[in-house]
Write a protein that holds these residues in place. Structure first.
Motif, mmCIF file in Angstrom:
data_model
loop_
_atom_site.group_PDB
_atom_site.id
_atom_site.type_symbol
_atom_site.label_atom_id
_atom_site.label_comp_id
_atom_site.label_asym_id
_atom_site.label_seq_id
_atom_site.Cartn_x
_atom_site.Cartn_y
_atom_site.Cartn_z
ATOM 1 N N UNK A 1 0.839 -1.191 0.000
ATOM 2 C CA UNK A 1 0.000 0.000 0.000
ATOM 3 C C UNK A 1 0.875 1.242 0.000
ATOM 4 N N UNK A 2 0.547 2.176 -0.867
ATOM 5 C CA UNK A 2 1.176 3.495 -0.854
ATOM 6 C C UNK A 2 0.303 4.375 0.023
ATOM 7 N N UNK A 3 0.877 5.042 1.018
ATOM 8 C CA UNK A 3 0.098 5.901 1.905
ATOM 9 C C UNK A 3 -0.736 5.079 2.870
ATOM 10 N N UNK A 4 -1.855 5.674 3.305
ATOM 11 C CA UNK A 4 -2.688 5.018 4.315
ATOM 12 C C UNK A 4 -4.085 4.645 3.847
ATOM 13 N N UNK A 5 -4.451 5.009 2.638
ATOM 14 C CA UNK A 5 -5.809 4.748 2.172
ATOM 15 C C UNK A 5 -6.025 3.275 1.843
ATOM 16 N N UNK A 6 -7.150 2.736 2.328
ATOM 17 C CA UNK A 6 -7.491 1.345 2.025
ATOM 18 C C UNK A 6 -7.670 1.117 0.533
ATOM 19 N N UNK A 7 -8.074 2.143 -0.183
ATOM 20 C CA UNK A 7 -8.275 1.998 -1.629
ATOM 21 C C UNK A 7 -6.967 1.748 -2.375
ATOM 22 N N UNK B 1 -21.318 -6.400 12.014
ATOM 23 C CA UNK B 1 -21.793 -5.022 12.047
ATOM 24 C C UNK B 1 -20.791 -4.132 11.312
ATOM 25 N N UNK B 2 -21.242 -3.405 10.309
ATOM 26 C CA UNK B 2 -20.375 -2.497 9.573
ATOM 27 C C UNK B 2 -20.616 -1.082 10.100
ATOM 28 N N UNK B 3 -19.586 -0.495 10.676
ATOM 29 C CA UNK B 3 -19.664 0.845 11.244
ATOM 30 C C UNK B 3 -19.022 1.862 10.307
ATOM 31 N N UNK B 4 -19.383 3.129 10.463
ATOM 32 C CA UNK B 4 -18.686 4.163 9.694
ATOM 33 C C UNK B 4 -17.205 4.163 10.079
ATOM 34 N N UNK B 5 -16.352 4.339 9.112
ATOM 35 C CA UNK B 5 -14.914 4.373 9.379
ATOM 36 C C UNK B 5 -14.577 5.518 10.327
ATOM 37 N N UNK B 6 -13.679 5.247 11.254
ATOM 38 C CA UNK B 6 -13.217 6.288 12.178
ATOM 39 C C UNK B 6 -12.089 7.117 11.579
ATOM 40 N N UNK B 7 -11.674 6.780 10.376
ATOM 41 C CA UNK B 7 -10.587 7.483 9.688
ATOM 42 C C UNK B 7 -10.946 8.943 9.426
ATOM 43 N N UNK B 8 -9.951 9.841 9.500
ATOM 44 C CA UNK B 8 -10.215 11.236 9.140
ATOM 45 C C UNK B 8 -10.568 11.393 7.663
ATOM 46 N N UNK B 9 -10.261 10.403 6.835
ATOM 47 C CA UNK B 9 -10.618 10.459 5.415
ATOM 48 C C UNK B 9 -12.125 10.274 5.214
ATOM 49 N N UNK B 10 -12.790 9.673 6.186
ATOM 50 C CA UNK B 10 -14.248 9.497 6.132
ATOM 51 C C UNK B 10 -14.876 10.721 6.782
ATOM 52 N N UNK B 11 -15.503 11.550 5.989
ATOM 53 C CA UNK B 11 -15.885 12.897 6.432
ATOM 54 C C UNK B 11 -17.225 13.006 7.149
ATOM 55 N N UNK B 12 -17.798 11.922 7.576
ATOM 56 C CA UNK B 12 -19.025 11.971 8.375
ATOM 57 C C UNK B 12 -18.754 12.731 9.681
ATOM 58 N N UNK B 13 -19.730 13.465 10.180
ATOM 59 C CA UNK B 13 -19.582 14.197 11.434
ATOM 60 C C UNK B 13 -19.276 13.235 12.579
#
Length: 162
Positions: free
Chosen positions: A80-86, A133-145
């Motif tokens: 992986x390059x960087x930290x993104x799962x993609x 259970x699939x939760x919203x990602x806690x990553x700062x890349x996931x921009x949900x409030x």
């Protein structure tokens, strides 16, 4: 290739939280969710302890142990390059089925984001007797409030740790 960490395992875990693979900051610090902007620890402490997140990693892990929460990643290795799962290439999964066999007390798997769930289901499918259970990602890349993330996580974590 980068490698994930060993699992954090309390004596009789009830919940297994699975990320995908530690990010660059976490790998450098050798700590789960070490990036200051990742909401993982802030959410768990808000939900379970209602106190600010301690600076000490050992104190953070005590929260997990005290509530029967195991922590690991779906992937053992990947490129992986960087930290993104993609950006993950050539993944190899951890032995999650072996962990579940050794710890039959685990009744719930909580995925930190869609990607960890995607890698898990591709490799393992459904697991009999274990709720997923699939939760919203806690990553700062996931921009949900933050409050929306906390509310979603709270529903599952509180129900599963009672």
């Amino acid at each position: 290739m980068i490698a994930s960490f060993a699992p954090i395992l309390p004596a009789a875990p009830k919940i297994l939280i699975l990320g995908t693979m530690p990010g660059a900051v976490s790998l450098a610090e050798q700590q789960y969710y070490a990036h200051k902007q990742n909401h993982f620890w802030k959410i768990l402490f808000a939900v379970l302890a209602e106190v600010p997140v301690p600076d000490s990693y050992a104190e953070r892990l005590e929260l997990l142990h005290g509530h029967g929460i195991a922590l690991w990643d779906v992937l053992e290795y990947c490129e992986r390059q960087g930290s993104l799962d993609s950006n993950i290439r050539n993944p190899k999964e951890n032995d999650i089925l072996g962990l579940l066999e050794k710890h039959p007390s685990i009744t719930d798997i909580v995925f930190n984001g869609q990607q960890s769930h995607k890698f898990f289901t591709r490799a393992f499918g459904q697991i009999t007797g274990v709720a997923l259970h699939v939760m919203p990602s806690t990553s700062p890349a996931h921009t949900m409030k933050f409050e929306d993330k906390r509310a979603a996580w709270s529903q599952v974590i509180r129900r599963s740790t009672i």
